[in-house]
Write a protein that holds these residues in place. Structure first.
Motif, PDB file in Angstrom:
ATOM      1  N   PRO A 192       0.821  -1.222   0.000  1.00 16.98           N
ATOM      2  CA  PRO A 192       0.000   0.000   0.000  1.00 16.98           C
ATOM      3  C   PRO A 192       0.850   1.264   0.000  1.00 16.98           C
ATOM      4  O   PRO A 192       1.999   1.257   0.438  1.00 16.98           O
ATOM      5  CB  PRO A 192      -0.791  -0.133   1.316  1.00 16.98           C
ATOM      6  CG  PRO A 192       0.078  -0.959   2.205  1.00 16.98           C
ATOM      7  CD  PRO A 192       0.783  -1.935   1.294  1.00 16.98           C
ATOM      8  N   THR A 243      -0.536   4.842   1.062  1.00 14.54           N
ATOM      9  CA  THR A 243      -1.604   5.763   1.439  1.00 14.54           C
ATOM     10  C   THR A 243      -1.098   7.145   1.813  1.00 14.54           C
ATOM     11  O   THR A 243      -1.900   8.065   1.990  1.00 14.54           O
ATOM     12  CB  THR A 243      -2.390   5.195   2.640  1.00 14.54           C
ATOM     13  OG1 THR A 243      -1.534   5.170   3.794  1.00 14.54           O
ATOM     14  CG2 THR A 243      -2.897   3.791   2.350  1.00 14.54           C
ATOM     15  N   GLN A 274      -1.079   3.751   8.407  1.00 13.51           N
ATOM     16  CA  GLN A 274      -2.097   3.115   7.580  1.00 13.51           C
ATOM     17  C   GLN A 274      -1.478   2.118   6.598  1.00 13.51           C
ATOM     18  O   GLN A 274      -2.043   1.055   6.340  1.00 13.51           O
ATOM     19  CB  GLN A 274      -2.906   4.165   6.821  1.00 13.51           C
ATOM     20  CG  GLN A 274      -4.145   3.590   6.130  1.00 13.51           C
ATOM     21  CD  GLN A 274      -5.055   2.864   7.109  1.00 13.51           C
ATOM     22  OE1 GLN A 274      -5.428   3.402   8.148  1.00 13.51           O
ATOM     23  NE2 GLN A 274      -5.398   1.617   6.790  1.00 13.51           N
ATOM     24  N   THR A 283      -2.525  -1.777   6.653  1.00 13.19           N
ATOM     25  CA  THR A 283      -3.077  -2.377   5.441  1.00 13.19           C
ATOM     26  C   THR A 283      -2.243  -3.577   5.006  1.00 13.19           C
ATOM     27  O   THR A 283      -2.783  -4.635   4.640  1.00 13.19           O
ATOM     28  CB  THR A 283      -3.135  -1.344   4.306  1.00 13.19           C
ATOM     29  OG1 THR A 283      -3.950  -0.237   4.720  1.00 13.19           O
ATOM     30  CG2 THR A 283      -3.730  -1.948   3.046  1.00 13.19           C
ATOM     31  N   ASP A 305      -2.851  -6.363   7.416  1.00 12.14           N
ATOM     32  CA  ASP A 305      -4.208  -6.897   7.187  1.00 12.14           C
ATOM     33  C   ASP A 305      -4.202  -7.914   6.044  1.00 12.14           C
ATOM     34  O   ASP A 305      -4.799  -8.995   6.147  1.00 12.14           O
ATOM     35  CB  ASP A 305      -5.181  -5.759   6.845  1.00 12.14           C
ATOM     36  CG  ASP A 305      -5.785  -5.109   8.084  1.00 12.14           C
ATOM     37  OD1 ASP A 305      -5.843  -5.782   9.131  1.00 12.14           O
ATOM     38  OD2 ASP A 305      -6.207  -3.947   7.985  1.00 12.14           O
ATOM     39  N   HIS A 306      -3.556  -7.556   4.939  1.00 14.47           N
ATOM     40  CA  HIS A 306      -3.478  -8.466   3.797  1.00 14.47           C
ATOM     41  C   HIS A 306      -2.786  -9.770   4.187  1.00 14.47           C
ATOM     42  O   HIS A 306      -3.217 -10.862   3.786  1.00 14.47           O
ATOM     43  CB  HIS A 306      -2.711  -7.811   2.642  1.00 14.47           C
ATOM     44  CG  HIS A 306      -3.470  -6.728   1.951  1.00 14.47           C
ATOM     45  ND1 HIS A 306      -2.847  -5.646   1.358  1.00 14.47           N
ATOM     46  CD2 HIS A 306      -4.789  -6.538   1.760  1.00 14.47           C
ATOM     47  CE1 HIS A 306      -3.760  -4.857   0.829  1.00 14.47           C
ATOM     48  NE2 HIS A 306      -4.949  -5.376   1.065  1.00 14.47           N
TER      49      HIS A 306
END
Length: 205
Positions: free
Chosen positions: A79, A81, A86, A90, A93-94
């Motif tokens: 990511p 962002t 963040q 992210t 999370d993936h």
């Protein structure tokens, strides 16, 4: 089909055979799970000799690792962002979503338990080198934006984020809570910003 013929044309026939074997391996893993995977079955489906698979991969585990590694390299986008927190959440999370799946968990555990033979070592090195080359961009961009000091140890920061996730999957076999990425990132950033825990030392490469 002979192994001698395969070796004579590494960029053609050998590559096609490798692709066919990996595709069949992934198909079996996704449809039936790791326990159903056998080299005999893969060889029959791919139209190759079992000895060709054993000669190239050595073990069923090495074959599974290579197939899942090939698939995993495209599953965790990096990511961007504009925010370090963040981006890290992210990314984590993936990783949690993939490793929570049966195939992702099987891949992680196989990678952790594989031996030290050349095929397994190459697979491990390929995976971690590729993942770090991509994920390190998150920390490097944060340094460029001034969110982190230039002395930040990029590799250690990434390792501290992903290690607890892999540990739960490969060793303690605990479920991965959805809020784990946020908690890990906040703990990591507290160390990065507050105490210089992840600054480079002279002994660090």
């Amino acid at each position: 089909m002979s192994d001698q013929g395969i070796r004579r044309r590494p960029g053609g026939r050998s590559a096609r055979i490798r692709r066919a074997v990996l595709d069949i391996t992934l198909e079996v893993l996704h449809q039936h799970g790791m326990d159903a995977l056998t080299i005999a079955d893969v060889a029959a489906r791919a139209g190759v000799h079992e000895t060709s698979i054993y000669r190239r991969w050595g073990t069923r585990e090495n074959l599974m690792i290579d197939a899942l590694l090939d698939e995993a390299e495209g599953l965790a986008p990096i990511p961007d962002t504009g925010s370090l927190r963040q981006d890290l959440i992210t990314y984590a999370d993936h990783l949690v979503v993939y490793l929570s799946s049966p195939v992702g968990a099987a891949f992680d555990r196989a990678l952790a338990s594989a031996g030290d033979d050349p095929a397994a070592s190459e697979a491990r090195n390929r995976y971690w080198t590729t993942r770090f080359a991509h994920s390190s961009q998150i920390v490097k961009r944060a340094i460029e934006r001034g969110e982190l000091p230039a002395s930040t140890d990029v590799r250690l920061a990434i390792e501290m984020l992903v290690a607890p996730i892999h540990f739960k999957v490969a060793f303690t076999r605990e479920p991965l809570d959805p809020d784990l990425p946020g908690r890990l990132v906040d703990a990591l950033l507290g160390g990065l910003a507050g105490h210089g825990t992840f600054g480079r030392h002279s002994s660090t490469a």
